[in-house]
Scaffold this active site. Structure first.
Site, mmCIF file in Angstrom:
data_model
loop_
_atom_site.group_PDB
_atom_site.id
_atom_site.type_symbol
_atom_site.label_atom_id
_atom_site.label_comp_id
_atom_site.label_asym_id
_atom_site.label_seq_id
_atom_site.Cartn_x
_atom_site.Cartn_y
_atom_site.Cartn_z
ATOM 1 C CG ASP A 292 -2.136 0.715 1.114
ATOM 2 O OD1 ASP A 292 -2.893 0.770 2.096
ATOM 3 O OD2 ASP A 292 -2.372 1.260 0.032
ATOM 4 C CG LEU B 184 10.379 -17.057 -2.826
ATOM 5 C CD1 LEU B 184 10.247 -16.993 -1.321
ATOM 6 C CD2 LEU B 184 11.026 -15.787 -3.326
ATOM 7 C CG HIS C 272 1.451 2.175 -9.572
ATOM 8 N ND1 HIS C 272 0.959 1.691 -8.378
ATOM 9 C CD2 HIS C 272 0.497 2.992 -10.065
ATOM 10 C CE1 HIS C 272 -0.241 2.213 -8.158
ATOM 11 N NE2 HIS C 272 -0.549 2.999 -9.163
#
Lengths: 294, 303
Positions: B77, B188, B94
């Site tokens: 966020d 991962l 972004h």
């Protein structure tokens, strides 16, 4: 009975166990009431939450720190609960939900579980007999959870209390015990599936029901009819949800005061509401957005 | 042992098949990433993991390998706010957020976190301006496309969860292809939640189960938590670590906002005021240290 070892917080007198005694009278009490009313009046100028949920964490630690018997920590916690209930009522909060006992808590030491159950039975019966608190806030009491997991006397007492307050229209007080949000969701899913099987809806092209919606699930949650909590307060500083109201708190403001639950008092509540008011515009925006989309 | 900072530099040439643990060969290199960046640092981070950076893989002071969370979830966020504070368009925010995510993936890989779930785009975000939404979709496509090589090299398995059907076709395609290509990786598990909503996830699982009940494969009474959890979108991803141990939310918001509702039942929550593009190694370290100091009881008393 609790001994002189206890130093109590100014707002909750641990010697006071009977809920009725918390509705104090006298000059000093009247002055305190007046000051509280003033504070509440100022607060009410801003947006007030309608529904506050509490995770009442920290009773055992409270008992440990004060070197009293562990069960006594829970008793003081109960007094704090009734006090908070009354304060919330004064502030105009209409719904209160508390996490009294989790299904995971059954895994605790059997003697502790037994003493907790006995305490709950005792308190429920007290509330049944002496209805001052309930009448003062015109309280409707719900028990959310798998009541079948409770022992017979507790379950019977809880059902009696629910029945006797069902007609009340004031504060709605929901006690989650024994409760797990995941099992609440699965329970709702079971009901929705059974319901849709009965309706025998048409199957969509990819073989998945297209008509089950968020509202359908919401209707079968224990919390049907209650708005989602505006604030979720977990005391004792732990930051996790512990399987409480996962579905309902997705847009709630999460707060984690360091105070242990028996220490939770009027000033903590005021602070909680002030924090909520600070972020209110943003929360409202997200919530409205979500309602539109989902 | 310091290798040239070259995108083709292989960390994998020197690592063992087991998770990146302190045994990785390293050389000292201080992280030059500014912690609270005043301006975006325009370093291309995609796929760049010089062996020197593996200095961080020697778990930093304060972290203990056995107390690390195995699965970390993060709500990314604050990109728009970050950009606004700098007078930049939200696209810049972004992009900076993308770099922060890549850094986090790198660090997670290095420190031995086994699964990472990132909330990239929620169902509510569709109501943002179309320009921004289109930009984000193209960004996701670019990120996935550019990272395939790194995923293959580092043993990262990608999975995308969410309402995939609402995404542009090209994004759906590249996501699917990358999932296929990285399916067998095991170092991962990276899960990107794009167009995801926790409640919707639960509802779609409910629908699938209703269908099974309808076709008599299952009785309604037989549905239990395990069965239900399998039907969630996260049910088939990181089978080893389906639920986050730690959930990080940046930019000071104290909410879950419809992310991983069911799955975060017992997750430790960590909230930080740092905006997502500024979330770097120091912040991650702080989150992990905080996690280590928590007393997780799962409802039972620790004796």
């Amino acid at each position: 009975m609790l001994g002189s070892l206890i130093s109590y917080s100014p707002s909750v007198n641990p010697k006071v166990e009977n809920p009725d005694e918390l509705i104090a009278t006298g000059v000093l009490a009247s002055l305190q009431n007046f000051i509280r009313k003033c504070i509440v009046a100022v607060l009410s100028y801003g947006p007030m939450p309608k529904h506050i949920a509490f995770i009442m964490d920290g009773n055992r630690r409270y008992a440990k720190f004060r070197s009293i018997q562990e069960g006594a920590g829970h008793r003081v916690g109960f007094s704090a609960l009734i006090a908070s209930l009354l304060y919330c009522y004064e502030m105009g909060v209409k719904y209160i939900t508390v996490y009294a006992f989790s299904i995971d808590n059954f895994k605790r030491d059997p003697t502790e579980v037994k003493s907790l159950m006995e305490l709950m039975e005792e308190k429920i019966n007290e509330l049944l007999e002496n209805r001052n608190v309930i009448n003062k806030v015109n309280c409707k009491i719900n028990f959310w959870g798998n009541l079948d997991m409770l022992s017979e006397p507790v379950r019977v007492a809880a059902q009696k209390l629910m029945a006797s307050t069902a007609e009340n229209t004031g504060l709605v007080f929901s006690v989650c015990m024994p409760y797990n949000s995941t099992s609440e969701i699965v329970n709702a899913v079971n009901k929705v599936c059974a319901e849709s099987r009965e309706h025998a809806e048409n199957v969509a092209n990819n073989g998945v029901h297209s008509d089950i919606s968020v509202e359908d699930l919401g209707r079968h949650m224990y919390s049907a009819g209650c708005p989602d909590p505006d604030i979720l307060i977990r005391t004792s500083g732990e930051t996790r949800l512990s399987n409480f109201l996962l579905w309902q708190t997705t847009f709630s403001h999460l707060q984690n005061p360091d105070a242990l639950w028996p220490e939770f008092s009027f000033k903590h509540l005021v602070w909680a509401i002030l924090q909520y008011q600070r972020v209110y515009p943003y929360i409202e925006q997200s919530r409205n957005l979500a309602k539109k989309k989902l | 042992m310091r290798q040239a900072a070259n995108t083709n530099t292989m960390l994998s040439s020197s690592h063992s098949p087991t998770a990146a643990t302190p045994q990785l060969p390293t050389s000292a290199r201080r992280s030059t990433r500014p912690i609270a960046a005043a301006a975006p640092s325009p370093r291309p981070r995609a796929g760049t993991t010089p062996a020197a950076a593996a200095a961080e893989s020697l778990l930093p002071r304060g972290l203990r390998a056995e107390l690390l969370p195995r699965h970390v979830a993060v709500v990314m966020d604050g990109n728009a706010r970050w950009a606004r504070a700098r007078g930049l368009p939200s696209a810049a925010g972004h992009e900076a957020g993308r770099r922060a995510l890549e850094e986090m993936v790198r660090l997670s890989r290095a420190w031995g976190v086994r699964a990472l779930t990132a909330f990239a785009f929620s169902s509510e975000n569709w109501s943002r301006p179309k320009v921004e939404v289109d930009f984000l979709m193209r960004l996701f496509e670019r990120v996935i496309h550019d990272s395939v090589a790194e995923f293959l090299r580092e043993g990262i398995r990608l999975r995308v969860i969410g309402e995939i059907s609402r995404l542009p076709v090209s994004l759906q395609k590249i996501a699917k292809e990358t999932e296929e290509a990285t399916r067998s990786n095991s170092q991962l598990d990276l899960t990107l939640a794009i167009s995801y909503s926790g409640r919707r996830d639960i509802v779609q699982a409910c629908r699938k189960l209703a269908q099974k009940v309808q076709s008599k494969v299952l009785r309604a009474e037989d549905i239990d938590e395990a069965l239900f959890a399998d039907e969630l979108e996260t049910g088939c991803t990181a089978d080893e670590f389906p639920y986050p141990d730690l959930l990080i939310r940046t930019s000071g918001e104290l909410r879950l906002s419809n992310f991983l509702l069911w799955q975060s039942a017992y997750s430790e929550l960590f909230f930080t005021d740092t905006l997502w593009p500024d979330f770097g190694e120091a912040d991650y370290l702080e989150a992990l240290c905080s996690f280590q100091s928590r007393d997780r009881r799962f409802g039972v008393r620790k004796l």
